[in-house]
Design a protein around this motif. Structure first.
Motif, PDB file in Angstrom:
ATOM      1  N   TRP A  60      17.674 -11.974 -11.837  1.00  0.00           N
ATOM      2  CA  TRP A  60      18.026 -11.446 -10.522  1.00  0.00           C
ATOM      3  C   TRP A  60      16.782 -10.891  -9.842  1.00  0.00           C
ATOM      4  N   GLU A  61      16.870 -10.789  -8.541  1.00  0.00           N
ATOM      5  CA  GLU A  61      15.797 -10.187  -7.762  1.00  0.00           C
ATOM      6  C   GLU A  61      15.848  -8.666  -7.939  1.00  0.00           C
ATOM      7  N   HIS A  62      14.693  -8.012  -7.740  1.00  0.00           N
ATOM      8  CA  HIS A  62      14.699  -6.553  -7.753  1.00  0.00           C
ATOM      9  C   HIS A  62      13.740  -6.009  -6.695  1.00  0.00           C
ATOM     10  N   THR A  63      13.969  -4.769  -6.309  1.00  0.00           N
ATOM     11  CA  THR A  63      13.086  -4.009  -5.429  1.00  0.00           C
ATOM     12  C   THR A  63      12.828  -2.662  -6.089  1.00  0.00           C
ATOM     13  N   GLY A  64      11.884  -1.903  -5.548  1.00  0.00           N
ATOM     14  CA  GLY A  64      11.621  -0.603  -6.144  1.00  0.00           C
ATOM     15  C   GLY A  64      10.419   0.078  -5.540  1.00  0.00           C
ATOM     16  N   SER A  65       9.872   1.028  -6.295  1.00  0.00           N
ATOM     17  CA  SER A  65       8.725   1.796  -5.824  1.00  0.00           C
ATOM     18  C   SER A  65       7.852   2.193  -7.007  1.00  0.00           C
ATOM     19  N   TYR A  66       6.560   2.408  -6.714  1.00  0.00           N
ATOM     20  CA  TYR A  66       5.607   2.823  -7.740  1.00  0.00           C
ATOM     21  C   TYR A  66       4.620   3.788  -7.114  1.00  0.00           C
TER      22      TYR A  66
ATOM     23  N   GLU B 246       0.823  -1.203   0.000  1.00  0.00           N
ATOM     24  CA  GLU B 246       0.000   0.000   0.000  1.00  0.00           C
ATOM     25  C   GLU B 246       0.862   1.261   0.000  1.00  0.00           C
ATOM     26  N   GLU B 247       2.085   1.155   0.517  1.00  0.00           N
ATOM     27  CA  GLU B 247       2.992   2.304   0.548  1.00  0.00           C
ATOM     28  C   GLU B 247       3.684   2.519  -0.792  1.00  0.00           C
ATOM     29  N   GLY B 248       3.525   1.578  -1.733  1.00  0.00           N
ATOM     30  CA  GLY B 248       4.100   1.742  -3.058  1.00  0.00           C
ATOM     31  C   GLY B 248       5.425   1.050  -3.282  1.00  0.00           C
TER      32      GLY B 248
END
Length: 291
Positions: free
Chosen positions: A178-184, A155-157
């Motif tokens: 590979w693994e990834h992280t991020g924001s939207y 919910e925080e994106g």
């Protein structure tokens, strides 16, 4: 009242003549926050209140905001053929009442073109969660095919998932991943993905910064060796089937992402003010000039 849910189901557009606009009423309503709304004669649907695009209108029991009106070839996973385009927009409704508020865009909302033709609304899910595929092009014009799977969005994106670099000339075989992280940010459409731990292979991992518009991601790619390029991704599939509530619970704000399939002639009516949205909310009628 028990909540009712409907699944995402793109329905064919409706095209049928309806009655012309009746004479406008002159009664003005001044809301508590002094946003003005005018009672007008709705096309084919009796008297309703006019709402302006981009303004949050306080109607006492609930607030309505219509925003982000646009024309394009895509709506979620759907792509219009060359003879048609999608009109997409967002409608946010905040229910201040202590009871459920009935809202059903698919059955009760329509876009009117040229005061004569009616097109049905549908809903779609703009979430980035799911599978995306496309080509990245680096500085020497080499193209590399990627599949990006976004497995979770909070919910925080914040998001996480994995990126797959496919074999050149054989896009069904994974060369490395590979693994990834991020924001939207769903409001602005801004997406950021950073590479993480390797899963397999030893090719250059990449990060990207871009924007999401309906079913397309456009962005800049940054490989770990310092090279950068551009990327364009289209949606392959949703991870989850999106659902929409046909009632809004007390003290809850619901956002409806709407799409309407229009002929090219009707789509061109957006700039000239010939497109009007008719909405029924809690039994009351509202109209929005989409110019």
């Amino acid at each position: 009242m028990k909540k009712k849910w409907i699944g995402l189901a793109m329905i064919p557009f409706l095209l049928q003549p309806i009655s012309a606009v009746a004479e406008e009423a002159e009664t003005e309503i001044i809301t508590e926050d002094e946003t003005e709304a005018t009672e007008v004669q709705l096309i084919g649907q009796g008297v309703g209140t006019e709402i302006l695009v981009g303004e949050r209108v306080d109607l006492g029991d609930y607030e309505i905001t219509v925003s982000n009106v646009r024309i394009g070839q895509n709506a979620g996973t759907k792509v219009a053929d060359p003879a048609h385009k999608y009109l997409c927009l967002d409608v946010s409704i905040l229910n201040w009442m202590l009871e459920d508020l009935p809202v059903d865009p698919v059955l009760n909302w329509f876009v009117i073109y040229d005061e004569e033709y009616r097109f049905a609304c549908d809903t779609y899910q703009p979430s980035v969660k799911g599978m995306w595929e496309g080509l990245a092009t680096n500085y020497d014009e080499k193209q590399i095919y990627y599949i990006i799977e976004i497995e979770e969005v909070t919910e925080e994106g914040t998001l996480q998932g994995r990126t797959m670099r496919m074999e050149d000339g054989n896009y069904e075989e994974i060369r490395s991943s590979w693994e990834h992280t991020g924001s939207y940010d769903e409001t602005t459409g801004i997406l950021s993905i950073q590479y993480g731990e390797r899963i397999q292979g030893n090719n250059n991992r990449m990060s990207l910064d871009g924007t999401v518009q309906d079913s397309v991601i456009e962005g800049t790619v940054f490989w770990e060796d310092g090279v950068y390029g551009v990327i364009s991704l289209t949606r392959m599939e949703y991870t989850d089937s999106p659902v929409y509530n046909t009632v809004i619970a007390p003290l809850v704000e619901q956002q409806y992402h709407l799409c309407v399939l229009l002929t090219n002639a009707a789509a061109n009516g957006l700039n000239s003010g010939e497109l009007v949205l008719n909405m029924v909310i809690g039994g009351e009628c509202y109209t929005v000039n989409l110019k």
